[in-house]
Design a protein around this motif. Structure first.
Motif, PDB file in Angstrom:
ATOM      1  N   ASN A 137       0.809  -1.231   0.000  1.00  0.00           N
ATOM      2  CA  ASN A 137       0.000   0.000   0.000  1.00  0.00           C
ATOM      3  C   ASN A 137       0.836   1.271   0.000  1.00  0.00           C
ATOM      4  OD1 ASN A 137       0.626  -0.779   2.690  1.00  0.00           O
ATOM      5  ND2 ASN A 137      -0.906   0.634   3.466  1.00  0.00           N
ATOM      6  N   GLY A 182       9.666 -14.864   1.197  1.00  0.00           N
ATOM      7  CA  GLY A 182       9.439 -14.347   2.554  1.00  0.00           C
ATOM      8  C   GLY A 182       9.623 -15.445   3.592  1.00  0.00           C
ATOM      9  N   THR A 204      12.490 -15.559   6.681  1.00  0.00           N
ATOM     10  CA  THR A 204      12.128 -15.540   8.100  1.00  0.00           C
ATOM     11  C   THR A 204      12.587 -16.809   8.825  1.00  0.00           C
ATOM     12  OG1 THR A 204       9.936 -16.356   7.515  1.00  0.00           O
ATOM     13  CG2 THR A 204      10.163 -13.987   7.840  1.00  0.00           C
ATOM     14  N   SER A 220      -0.346  -8.196   7.246  1.00  0.00           N
ATOM     15  CA  SER A 220      -1.613  -8.611   7.850  1.00  0.00           C
ATOM     16  C   SER A 220      -1.386  -9.518   9.068  1.00  0.00           C
ATOM     17  CB  SER A 220      -2.448  -9.354   6.807  1.00  0.00           C
ATOM     18  OG  SER A 220      -1.774 -10.531   6.426  1.00  0.00           O
ATOM     19  N   ILE A 262       4.791 -15.906  10.392  1.00  0.00           N
ATOM     20  CA  ILE A 262       6.175 -15.457  10.599  1.00  0.00           C
ATOM     21  C   ILE A 262       6.596 -15.693  12.056  1.00  0.00           C
ATOM     22  CG2 ILE A 262       7.658 -13.406  10.640  1.00  0.00           C
ATOM     23  CD1 ILE A 262       6.175 -12.440   8.136  1.00  0.00           C
ATOM     24  N   LEU A 287       0.878  -4.271  12.044  1.00  0.00           N
ATOM     25  CA  LEU A 287      -0.166  -5.063  11.381  1.00  0.00           C
ATOM     26  C   LEU A 287      -1.402  -4.227  11.071  1.00  0.00           C
ATOM     27  CD1 LEU A 287       0.353  -8.197  13.654  1.00  0.00           C
ATOM     28  CD2 LEU A 287       1.574  -7.553  11.557  1.00  0.00           C
ATOM     29  N   PHE A 312      -9.681  -2.973   4.334  1.00  0.00           N
ATOM     30  CA  PHE A 312      -8.541  -2.433   3.583  1.00  0.00           C
ATOM     31  C   PHE A 312      -8.949  -1.968   2.182  1.00  0.00           C
ATOM     32  CE2 PHE A 312      -3.831  -2.434   2.746  1.00  0.00           C
ATOM     33  CZ  PHE A 312      -3.534  -1.647   3.829  1.00  0.00           C
TER      34      PHE A 312
HETATM   35  P1  NAD Z   1       0.347  -9.539   3.666  1.00  0.00           P
HETATM   36  O1  NAD Z   1       0.473  -9.959   5.075  1.00  0.00           O
HETATM   37  O2  NAD Z   1      -0.396 -10.416   2.733  1.00  0.00           O
HETATM   38  O3  NAD Z   1       1.801  -9.357   2.990  1.00  0.00           O
HETATM   39  C1  NAD Z   1       2.766  -8.470   3.496  1.00  0.00           C
HETATM   40  C2  NAD Z   1       4.152  -8.949   3.070  1.00  0.00           C
HETATM   41  O4  NAD Z   1       4.385 -10.207   3.683  1.00  0.00           O
HETATM   42  C3  NAD Z   1       4.315  -9.151   1.564  1.00  0.00           C
HETATM   43  O5  NAD Z   1       5.602  -8.717   1.184  1.00  0.00           O
HETATM   44  C4  NAD Z   1       4.197 -10.664   1.427  1.00  0.00           C
HETATM   45  O6  NAD Z   1       4.902 -11.160   0.315  1.00  0.00           O
HETATM   46  C5  NAD Z   1       4.847 -11.124   2.715  1.00  0.00           C
HETATM   47  N1  NAD Z   1       4.450 -12.490   3.129  1.00  0.00           N
HETATM   48  C6  NAD Z   1       3.287 -13.137   2.881  1.00  0.00           C
HETATM   49  N2  NAD Z   1       3.318 -14.384   3.415  1.00  0.00           N
HETATM   50  C7  NAD Z   1       4.533 -14.520   4.016  1.00  0.00           C
HETATM   51  C8  NAD Z   1       5.167 -15.583   4.730  1.00  0.00           C
HETATM   52  N3  NAD Z   1       4.566 -16.739   4.944  1.00  0.00           N
HETATM   53  N4  NAD Z   1       6.403 -15.359   5.221  1.00  0.00           N
HETATM   54  C9  NAD Z   1       7.029 -14.183   5.040  1.00  0.00           C
HETATM   55  N5  NAD Z   1       6.491 -13.154   4.349  1.00  0.00           N
HETATM   56  C10 NAD Z   1       5.251 -13.318   3.842  1.00  0.00           C
HETATM   57  O7  NAD Z   1      -0.256  -8.082   3.691  1.00  0.00           O
HETATM   58  P2  NAD Z   1      -0.685  -7.178   2.447  1.00  0.00           P
HETATM   59  O8  NAD Z   1      -1.989  -7.632   1.927  1.00  0.00           O
HETATM   60  O9  NAD Z   1       0.469  -7.063   1.504  1.00  0.00           O
HETATM   61  O10 NAD Z   1      -0.838  -5.752   3.169  1.00  0.00           O
HETATM   62  C11 NAD Z   1      -1.988  -5.332   3.789  1.00  0.00           C
HETATM   63  C12 NAD Z   1      -1.887  -5.462   5.290  1.00  0.00           C
HETATM   64  O11 NAD Z   1      -0.758  -4.728   5.774  1.00  0.00           O
HETATM   65  C13 NAD Z   1      -3.089  -4.887   5.993  1.00  0.00           C
HETATM   66  O12 NAD Z   1      -3.468  -5.734   7.043  1.00  0.00           O
HETATM   67  C14 NAD Z   1      -2.565  -3.560   6.529  1.00  0.00           C
HETATM   68  O13 NAD Z   1      -3.276  -3.046   7.630  1.00  0.00           O
HETATM   69  C15 NAD Z   1      -1.171  -3.920   6.883  1.00  0.00           C
HETATM   70  N6  NAD Z   1      -0.322  -2.732   7.023  1.00  0.00           N
HETATM   71  C16 NAD Z   1       0.110  -2.366   8.276  1.00  0.00           C
HETATM   72  C17 NAD Z   1       0.883  -1.214   8.441  1.00  0.00           C
HETATM   73  C18 NAD Z   1       1.365  -0.768   9.802  1.00  0.00           C
HETATM   74  O14 NAD Z   1       2.294   0.033   9.861  1.00  0.00           O
HETATM   75  N7  NAD Z   1       0.778  -1.231  10.891  1.00  0.00           N
HETATM   76  C19 NAD Z   1       1.210  -0.439   7.324  1.00  0.00           C
HETATM   77  C20 NAD Z   1       0.732  -0.833   6.081  1.00  0.00           C
HETATM   78  C21 NAD Z   1      -0.025  -1.986   5.936  1.00  0.00           C
END
Ligand code: NAD
Length: 498
Positions: free
Chosen positions: A168, A228, A232, A245, A252, A267, A399
């Protein structure tokens, strides 16, 4: 750096996006590295395939961590001033390429070009400069005394930080961690989001040109479940900073548990915008409309409008009138206020929430559908009312550009509603009374609370989520507390020969 074996067909190594040539391979140990497989990066503006990006897995992840490990001792030995000089040169080069970065990010994730030019990319520059300067000037090294002994506290580099970020605000969120991690003396492996990976690769090039030594910053592209997951699980990683998320954070946390790798989790949220009956209504409507920014794809968005009963009708009327004036369109146009949503799978997910809310008995006051004039990625700004208490639309993170509205009678009821989800990322309170504001802020569960404002963020301030919205805080000294190994050294008063 150990060579990365690649087999099979190696895809094209660069793409031309919005007039910017971007390398689509990984950046590992100061070299471009291909993978046998690729994934597509698709523009949400019009569904065009922008690039075929190298799709890394365990081999690339392990190579990047090894490269970062190898570069760590020399980087960690530099003084904060020496690291700061290099980070400022990186920031200078980023600043000189704001237009290219803005074009690339808009094409890749569909956020507004004017925001990237004037707000987001300048913030990327600041993320680097601020933490470089903080390590030099602000990180006080306390000394305190215990029975004549001196305790000296220091922040030592910890090793390799893995930084995993969502789509985002890709480069802004990445550099908000890359800045303090590098300023701490850690080396970094970044895993950009698969739905918007391109600015990370371009940033790597800019950092290299500016003189960041090989291996200090690495980029492994790929899917979360592949690249990812491999990063990790790597035992040579000393810190994992994850933004994304809640379900991914749980995966993780399990991976990190095997190596006891410290994690920082930022998150999701379901933040409230609480509008009290003494609020300036115009301000309240402005703040409510602001929650649609970035097509609602903002973790901090106060998507639950909680409005006190006495003003609910007047608020709804003004909100509806303002929402009708929102200009939705191509994010590259100067006067567009809301652009597309990131991906058709995401649009489907958001519409699923709206459909289930209707089935639960909620009313769609506004929007609730795709704007067919613009294309399938463009969800109309939506307002939902009358959802039953506890229903999914009131408790789960959507979202997307979907706000809900609930009313309450007393301040205590408003507070209970505001705190009534499993999240605790942010909250916004709109009121004409400082006393009522303070009563709310005292009892609200949230990492950040805004009173009569929204999205004012200082890099020195703590940032993070309570409850399921995160673990830990970053910003200012809190970032250094996470990336560094905080050490206490005790000097005895005696035993000296000189
Ligand atoms: P997501 O959790 O699907 O993915 C985020 C990142 O994690 C991506 O780079 C993805 O490739 C990676 N990922 C996915 N599975 C993984 C795994 N098993 N191991 C390691 N890495 C993995 O989230 P999204 O859909 O890309 O983003 C939206 C979410 O992010 C929303 O919940 C939003 O609220 C959150 N967000 C939080 C903040 C904050 O600062 N609190 C900021 C922006 C977005």
């Amino acid at each position: 750096m150990p060579p990365v074996p690649t087999k099979g067909k190696i895809a094209m190594s660069y793409a031309e996006v919005a007039g910017v040539r971007v390398d689509t391979r990984h950046w590992i140990g100061g070299e471009r590295v291909a993978s046998a497989g690729t994934f597509e990066s698709v523009s949400p503006i019009d569904g065009t395939v922008l690039a075929h990006v190298a799709r890394g897995g365990r081999v690339e992840a392990d190579a990047a961590v090894a490269a970062a490990r190898a570069a760590f001792p020399a980087w960690a030995r530099l003084t904060p001033v020496e690291r700061g000089e290099i980070l400022h040169r990186v920031a200078d080069n980023v600043e000189a390429h704001i237009e290219e970065l803005a074009q690339l990010e808009t094409a890749d994730n569909g956020s507004l070009l004017r925001s990237h030019r004037r707000g987001v990319m300048p913030r990327v520059v600041l993320n680097l400069r601020f933490f470089a300067d903080y390590a030099i000037n602000e990180l006080s090294h306390p000394v305190f005394e215990t029975r004549g002994h001196e305790n000296h506290v220091s922040w030592d580099p910890s090793g390799v930080a893995v930084i995993i970020t969502p789509w985002n605000a890709p480069l802004m969120l990445a550099t908000w961690r890359i800045g303090p991690a590098l300023a701490s003396g850690d080396t970094v492996v970044a895993k950009p989001p698969e739905w918007a990976p391109l600015t990370a690769s371009y940033f790597a090039q800019l950092a290299h040109e500016a003189g960041l030594p090989a291996g200090v910053f690495n980029v492994v592209q790929g899917l979360g479940t592949e690249a990812g997951a491999a990063l990790t699980a790597n035992p040579d990683v000393s810190r994992i900073c994850f933004t994304g998320s809640v379900p991914t954070a749980k995966v993780i946390a399990h991976a990190a548990a095997d190596n006891l790798t410290p994690c920082s989790f930022e998150l999701g949220g379901k933040s409230p915008t609480v509008i009290l009956d003494d609020a300036d209504l115009d301000l309240a409507v402005d703040l409510a409309i602001e929650q649609y920014d970035n097509a609602g794809q903002v973790c901090l968005a106060g998507t639950r409008l909680l409005v006190q009963e006495g003003i609910a009708d007047a608020f709804t009327e003004r909100f509806r009138a303002r929402a009708a004036t929102i200009r939705q369109g191509d994010p590259r146009d100067e006067d567009t206020q809301i652009g597309p949503n990131i991906h058709l799978r995401h649009v489907e997910r958001v519409l699923g929430f709206v459909d289930r809310a209707k089935a639960d008995g909620a009313t769609v006051v506004y929007g609730g559908e795709v704007n067919d004039d613009l294309g399938p990625h463009y969800l109309r700004p939506t307002l939902i009312a009358d959802a039953p208490a506890g229903s999914e639309i009131l408790t789960q993170e959507v979202f997307g550009p979907v706000l809900t509205m609930q009313t309450f009678s007393t301040d205590d009821e408003g507070l209970a509603l505001a705190n009534g989800t499993e999240f605790g990322l942010a909250a916004c309170v709109v009121t004409g009374s400082r006393e009522r504001a303070e009563a709310f802020t005292r009892h609200l569960v949230a990492g950040t609370i805004w009173v009569n404002c929204f999205f004012v963020r200082d890099l020195a301030a703590p940032f993070g989520g309570s409850r399921r919205s995160g673990i830990g805080r970053e910003g200012g000294v809190w970032s250094f507390d996470f990336y560094a190994d905080v050490k206490n050294t005790v000097y005895a008063p005696n035993g000296w020969r000189e």
